[in-house]
Design a protein around this motif. Structure first.
Motif: not given
Length: 364
Positions: A234-248
């Motif tokens: 539940a504590m995962l950030p909403k912008d997880l993909l962006a933090l990891l440098g990923l796009q869908p």
């Protein structure tokens, strides 16, 4: 705590050679950070070590710390702004090409002891003495800092670091430079370890759930904004993909402490009960840690009863070089190579050059 034990001359030579072999693998600094920290700590004699690496623009890209508490790691990753104000001796400050490359924190000024860097990071870690090193790499526009190494000692009876120990750490700079200058363009093979999954909303990309393996992989990646020690899904950030440098739809290999994090995104059908729209999809983020075989091979070869040259020869075989290539790469004669190879084959219990390479890659 007792003073760090002294290291014999033979052991120091082995550690220097292990450091050089690690940094010449072409993996960069992140995957070998744990091994490098252990080597630096052994060479100088310290209670703990840390490495911070920066990208080509000079911005912090990751770190490995041997003994930092979870609360401190979370603070460093999630609240980095606390350590960037005036008077803060942070990684960015230590990375600036100002002053000596080594030992800027041997005798810090009074402002250092009033800073967040000291009171929120150093003190909770129990670090009272710090020996730092700025690792600069040549570039067309001049030297660029790509890493900061730090060694730590606790309070008395252990003393601070000496000028001789600072000189020892500075000597390591040449090897650490090569970790950036000799990077391979393709990722190596190796054993795959733990894998985990994060389910994301297809529209907002907000994380919906994650398994325990994914949370552990994200914690140990030490990505800025992902201080998740002790946190649940539940504590995962909403912008997880962006933090990891990923796009869908993208896949990416992220160098992290202990190896390479293979990150893959793929669409999956939404659960009908949650979203009955037939075209709606969720996104699945799959994470898997890959341990490059070269790292364990260096550890194994470094512990063999061989000379430095013989370890070099063994590494070439393990990395897949042909026997003939090793003549030019090591500068030895064919007769000398034959003699050294005989010793190596006896130690590894291999029959010939090809069998040596297979044995070194397989017995890890």
């Amino acid at each position: 705590m007792k003073p760090p034990p002294s290291t014999s001359a033979a052991e120091r030579q082995r550690l220097w050679h292990k450091l050089d072999l690690l940094c010449r693998l072409g993996l960069g600094l992140a995957p070998i950070a744990a091994e490098v920290c252990a080597v630096l700590r052994g060479l100088v004699g310290a209670d703990a070590a840390a490495l911070f690496w920066l990208d080509e623009q000079g911005l912090p890209a990751g770190f490995h710390h041997e003994d930092s508490p979870a609360s401190v790691r979370n603070l460093f990753l999630n609240e980095f702004h606390l350590f960037t104000g005036p008077g803060e001796t942070n990684i960015l400050a230590l990375a600036r090409p100002e002053g000596p490359r080594v030992g800027r924190l041997l005798s810090p000024g009074a402002s250092y002891f009033r800073s967040n860097s000291h009171n929120l990071l150093m003190r909770p870690n129990g670090h009272h003495y710090t020996l730092d090193l700025r690792v600069e790499v040549p570039s067309p526009t001049g030297p660029v800092t790509r890493a900061v190494a730090a060694l730590f000692r606790t309070r008395s009876p252990v003393s601070g670091f000496s000028a001789a120990e600072a000189s020892t750490l500075e000597r390591a700079s040449g090897s650490l430079q090569r970790a950036f200058l000799l990077q391979n363009s393709s990722w190596p093979g190796g054993a795959y370890g733990a894998s985990g999954h994060v389910l994301l909303d297809g529209a907002s990309l907000r994380p919906l759930s994650a398994d325990s393996e994914a949370l552990q992989l994200l914690r140990s990646a030490h990505v800025r904004g992902l201080g998740l020690y002790g946190a649940g899904a539940a504590m995962l950030p909403k912008d997880l993909l962006a933090l990891l440098g990923l796009q869908p739809g993208e896949n990416r290999i992220l160098p992290v402490p202990q190896g390479l994090l293979d990150m893959r995104t793929s669409p999956m059908n939404a659960i009908a009960q949650q979203n009955p729209a037939p075209t709606a999809t969720h996104l699945l983020l799959t994470l898997q840690l890959q341990r490059p075989y070269q790292i364990d091979m260096v550890r194994r070869i470094a512990n063999m009863p061989l000379t430095s040259l013989q370890r070099e020869i063994a590494m070439l075989a393990g990395l897949g070089h042909a026997r003939a290539e090793s003549l030019a790469l090591t500068g030895v004669s064919n007769a000398a190579l034959k003699k050294h190879l005989g010793t190596i084959l006896d130690v590894v219990h291999a029959s010939d050059w090809e069998d040596l390479g297979r044995s070194l890659r397989g017995k890890l």
